[in-house]
Design a protein around this motif. Structure first.
Motif, PDB file in Angstrom:
ATOM      1  N   LYS A  15       4.485  -4.644  -4.106  1.00  0.00           N
ATOM      2  CA  LYS A  15       5.520  -3.874  -3.421  1.00  0.00           C
ATOM      3  C   LYS A  15       6.132  -4.345  -2.078  1.00  0.00           C
ATOM      4  CE  LYS A  15       1.717  -0.473  -2.695  1.00  0.00           C
ATOM      5  NZ  LYS A  15       1.469   0.723  -3.093  1.00  0.00           N
ATOM      6  N   ARG A  16       7.161  -3.592  -1.838  1.00  0.00           N
ATOM      7  CA  ARG A  16       7.779  -3.493  -0.583  1.00  0.00           C
ATOM      8  C   ARG A  16       8.528  -4.870   0.511  1.00  0.00           C
ATOM      9  NH1 ARG A  16       3.676  -0.141   0.712  1.00  0.00           N
ATOM     10  NH2 ARG A  16       1.793  -1.815   0.818  1.00  0.00           N
ATOM     11  N   PRO A  81      13.261  -2.748   0.171  1.00  0.00           N
ATOM     12  CA  PRO A  81      12.030  -3.245  -0.662  1.00  0.00           C
ATOM     13  C   PRO A  81      12.079  -2.594  -2.021  1.00  0.00           C
ATOM     14  CG  PRO A  81      12.052  -0.808   1.032  1.00  0.00           C
ATOM     15  CD  PRO A  81      13.473  -1.641   0.722  1.00  0.00           C
ATOM     16  N   LYS A  83      10.247  -1.687  -5.203  1.00  0.00           N
ATOM     17  CA  LYS A  83       8.946   0.295  -5.830  1.00  0.00           C
ATOM     18  C   LYS A  83       7.827  -0.563  -7.243  1.00  0.00           C
ATOM     19  CE  LYS A  83      11.120   3.807  -3.136  1.00  0.00           C
ATOM     20  NZ  LYS A  83      11.375   5.174  -3.444  1.00  0.00           N
TER      21      LYS A  83
END
Lengths: 112, 114
Positions: A15-16, A81, A83
């Motif tokens: 994530k990100r 980004p 998720k």
């Protein structure tokens, strides 16, 4: 005739992080679609291009998703980004004017 | 706006038995209707479509679907299924005319038991 080509087939990211998917439609097809298919659901349209112009992007989360179709042929879809809820299969499809959509094999994205 | 409801999320049947996968749609305008099939780890393949004319449409592998305007339905049927028919089936609707976006149902997973 060659079908709709997509790459990569699989992608795992944290994530990100950011990720990009590529699609090459059937030669001569003016319309290109990106669909998101979350596990257990039907595909949902993210964006539709006619040549290199956007026809419909009403369901594209524009704060993190972007797509382009330069020169009206290939297309890229980017998430930045990412998720956890972006984990899904991303399907590209193309159609000619007055025709019906042909789908690629999809890119399976897993966000961990 | 259009919407599609597939009434069964999973349908288990025995091999060589008949099967019906149900699909209802909602639209304020005329529509085209489609059934797509998705085999494991593959993309969507068009199974059959209704555009106009005869309300009964057939695929090359024995499936058929009937457009019923009064009931806003487009159910998919096959008189005798095979193991190879195991897949996820999606009903979809689009507006009339070229290059219209597809609105899909949730899908029905067809499982064939020997």
């Amino acid at each position: 005739e060659a079908g709709v080509a997509q790459s990569p087939r699989y992608k795992i990211i944290e994530k990100r992080q950011s990720v990009a998917f590529w699609c090459n439609p059937i030669s001569g097809h003016a319309t290109l679609y990106w669909y998101q298919q979350i596990l257990g659901q039907g595909p949902k349209l993210l964006i539709q291009f006619q040549n290199n112009g956007v026809v419909d992007d009403s369901q594209l989360p524009k704060d993190r998703f972007s797509a382009e179709r330069l020169k009206g042929v290939d297309s890229t879809l980017k998430i930045q980004p990412a998720k956890l809820e972006d984990s899904a299969v991303y399907l590209c499809a193309s159609s000619d004017v007055g025709g019906f959509a042909f789908f690629g094999q999809g890119t399976r994205l897993t966000v961990v | 706006a259009q919407s599609v409801t597939q009434l069964d999320s999973q349908v288990p049947v025995f091999e060589e038995a008949p099967v019906e996968l149900r699909c209802n749609y909602s639209s304020s305008v005329s529509v085209y209707l489609f059934w797509y099939v998705q085999y494991p780890n593959q993309g969507l393949q068009l199974l059959l479509k209704y555009l106009s004319g005869s309300t009964l449409v057939e695929s090359i592998n024995g499936f058929e679907a009937e457009f019923n305007k009064s009931q806003t339905s487009f159910h998919l049927r096959k008189p005798s299924v095979h193991i190879s028919d195991t897949a996820e089936y999606f009903c979809a609707v689009s507006g009339v005319g070229g290059a219209q976006k597809l609105v899909f149902g949730q899908g029905t997973r067809l499982t064939i038991n020997p």
